[in-house]
Every structure is written in C-alpha cells, then in structure tokens.
Design a protein around this motif. Structure first.
Motif, PDB file in Angstrom:
ATOM      1  N   PRO A  81      24.091 -27.820  -3.580  1.00 37.88           N
ATOM      2  CA  PRO A  81      24.455 -28.365  -2.441  1.00 37.88           C
ATOM      3  C   PRO A  81      25.298 -29.598  -2.717  1.00 37.88           C
ATOM      4  CG  PRO A  81      22.198 -28.689  -2.524  1.00 37.88           C
ATOM      5  CD  PRO A  81      22.508 -27.603  -3.561  1.00 37.88           C
ATOM      6  N   ARG A 104      20.085 -23.941   2.604  1.00 37.00           N
ATOM      7  CA  ARG A 104      19.651 -25.306   1.874  1.00 37.00           C
ATOM      8  C   ARG A 104      17.939 -25.076   2.136  1.00 37.00           C
ATOM      9  NH1 ARG A 104      23.003 -30.296   4.750  1.00 37.00           N
ATOM     10  NH2 ARG A 104      24.771 -30.210   3.357  1.00 37.00           N
ATOM     11  N   THR A 128      18.779 -22.585  -2.897  1.00 34.01           N
ATOM     12  CA  THR A 128      19.531 -23.352  -3.706  1.00 34.01           C
ATOM     13  C   THR A 128      19.230 -23.186  -5.244  1.00 34.01           C
ATOM     14  OG1 THR A 128      17.846 -25.207  -3.849  1.00 34.01           O
ATOM     15  CG2 THR A 128      19.244 -25.278  -1.875  1.00 34.01           C
TER      16      THR A 128
END
Length: 364
Positions: free
Chosen positions: A172, A335, A339
């Motif tokens: 991210p 998310r 990840t």
C-alpha cells in the motif's frame, strides 16, 4: 536472521514481472527484522532501465554475467541463515541453483522460490534430466507466488519436501489511489509485455473487445506490441514504468487483467497487476480463472470475463459510478487481507518453523 536472495532484479521491472513481488515481500520481511541481501545479474538491459535505486531496507549486489562474478556472489551464500534461489534469474540459472546448494552453510535453510510455477513445472515434465528435479531432494522447501493445490501436489510428487504458495499481494505504500492523469484516459487499459504464452489471450480479451467497441477508447501498455495489428481506437504506450502504474490504473474507467495461458489453466495465480490495480482503487476486469474468489469477490470487487465478447458486454453496461464502487470495494478488501505484510507474516512463520527459531518482532 540473514537472508540471501538470488533473483532476477529488485531494482528494475524491465522485462521483470517479479519486481513488484520481490520489493513488497522483502521490504515487509525487512520490517520484521530480516537482514536481506539481494543478488541480481546485469542482464537484459535491466540496469539501464532501473525504476528504483537500492533501498535502505535491503542490500543489493549487482554482478556481471561472468563465471568469476557468479562464483564471487555464490561464495557469500555461506553468510546467510536462509538462502533463496528464485526461478528465472536470467543468467546461469542451473549453475546458480547448484552453487546455492553447495555454498550454503550447514544448517541454513535452502529454498527454491518459483515465481512462475506453471512454466517451471512444464519444463520439469518435459525434461527428466532437468537439474531442478535432482535438486528438489536437497532443498528444504519450494515456495511459489501462485498455483494453489495443483502446484503444491505437482512439486511434492516430483520430490519436494514441501511446497507452499505465498501469493502476490499489495504494497500500500507503493500502490495506492492518486489523481487521474490525462495521459491514461480511456475506457479500458491493459498493461502487460508481449509474451508467447499471453498473446492469444490478449487478442481475445483485449484486441477483439476493442474491435467490437469502435467508439470506446483502449490503452495498451507494455513492451513488444509495436507491430501488432490494432484497431484505430487502441493506443500503444510501450513500457510503462512502475512510477506511473498508479495513474495508469486509476485513470481509465476500467483496467484489464489477462493471465498467461499456463497461469489461467493452473488457477490460483493472481498476477501482481491484480493487486496493483485494486490497491489504486481501480475497477478491475479479469479473465476467468479458478480461485479468483479467494482474493476478490466476483461481481462486487472484480468483474470476470470468459472472453473478449464478455469484456465488450461488461464495458457497454459499465457506468462510471459502478466502476468507482467496484474499485473502492476492491481497495478495502486487499488492504484488509492481501498486503505484503500479510504475506511476510506467513513467510516468517514458515522460516521460523523450519529453523526452529523464536518469533521476530516487526520493526516500528
């Protein structure tokens, strides 16, 4: 914990689809306290096309494609607790694998990390004298970035002590929503190099869809497509560096994922672009493959197409509002669950269990 990783390239994504995977996963492992050195050969003009410089979380050793340089970097394997030889390094792969096994110190973990398991397994099935077949008995494990049960069962049947998928994921900090960029404005964009195992599927899912929708605009990124016949509503960009991937993903109404034939038929093999696109909040249309629901929910977080006709039908009905909603749901899902920190947790657990070492605390 010292990790020596012999791979294609960390510094360049040029003709190197594994770069995003290496960067995301190794950075997350470094945050957990791993001391990592990445060894990459200076081949295929990758060093001339770097898109990052050596990061502070990993030491990178670039070596020349010579036998003497190969011996020098292999001699460093003895320093590591975990020694990884990745698939598809691009210079003396067989000698590199043999050297990793011979030079790793006693008690070190010896790992083959396959970033293209369908292709590797096809090679092994066709060549009974393939060096990797003999090496499987000496390796502690095979890790892959995709494949699911078909790949796990195949590697175990060929003699691997264990095989565990550690899937592609989202970093991210690298892939995230940005402002739209007019350079990438279109109805549908696809990013991928021209490869024999992908070209026919690009013709079906992208080229045919563009031909069916002459009043919509299509964007093609990636190397090798310059002489490919396309309809006038397709614009080819050539190689798109990783610094532009977020804008490339977030600007079009939708972006397309087209798996290589071997990965689509194997299933459970999401490409890095799946998570890059979702991480940018893009509306993703993907070709159909077994296991997609493990990562994104079809119809709500991703749109699934069986062929170019499906792609065209989806685009005809896709409103900007629905595209935005799908992209936001995908962003939330990856998310929360997909990840590289999630993947690093798994890798760390695997390594600790194999070496019988206590848990390492993630760096703040």
């Amino acid at each position: 914990m010292k990790l020596a990783f012999y791979g294609s390239s960390l510094l360049s994504s040029y003709w190197n689809g594994a770069a995003t995977y290496y960067r995301g996963l190794l950075r997350a492992l470094a945050e957990r306290g791993y001391d990592i050195t990445f060894y990459e050969p200076d081949v295929y003009d990758r060093q001339k096309n770097r898109d990052i410089e050596a990061p502070d979380w990993c030491k990178v050793v670039v070596y020349q494609p010579t036998q003497s340089a190969l011996r020098e970097v292999l001699a460093r394997a003895v320093e590591a607790d975990i020694v990884v030889k990745a698939s598809g390094v691009g210079f003396e792969d067989h000698a590199l694998l043999r050297g990793v096994l011979d030079k790793a110190r006693p008690g070190a973990l010896r790992v083959f990390w396959d970033v293209d398991a369908p292709a590797t397994l096809a090679e092994l099935k066709e060549d009974a004298s393939h060096p990797l077949l003999a090496a499987l008995a000496e390796l502690d494990m095979v890790l892959t970035y995709g494949g699911g049960d078909p790949v796990v069962h195949a590697y175990r049947a060929m003699g691997a002590a264990d095989c565990i998928p550690i899937y592609n994921a989202l970093d991210p900090d690298t892939h995230h929503p940005v402002e739209k960029d007019g350079r990438f404005a279109c109805d549908l964009a696809f990013l991928g190099n021209r490869l024999p195992d992908r070209e026919a599927r690009v013709e079906s899912f992208f080229v045919e869809a563009a031909a069916a929708l002459p009043h919509q605009h299509f964007l093609l990124g990636g190397a090798g497509w310059g002489d490919k016949p396309m309809t006038p509503n397709v614009r080819w960009l050539g190689h798109v560096g990783t610094r532009d991937h977020n804008a490339f993903n977030v600007t079009p109404k939708a972006v397309l994922n087209i798996s290589r034939e071997s990965m689509a038929s194997t299933g459970f093999s999401p490409a890095t672009r799946v998570f890059e696109a979702a991480g940018a909040g893009a509306c993703l249309i993907t070709d159909e493959w077994l296991g997609i629901e493990l990562f994104l929910k079809p119809g709500e977080e991703v749109l699934v197409a069986r062929d170019g006709k499906d792609v065209a039908d989806i685009l005809r009905d896709l409103t900007p509002e629905r595209a935005t909603a799908i992209g936001q749901r995908a962003l939330k899902r990856v998310r929360a669950e997909h990840t590289y920190r999630h993947r690093a947790d798994l890798a760390d657990e695997i390594f600790r269990r194999a070496l019988n070492t206590p848990a390492m605390e993630a760096a703040e």
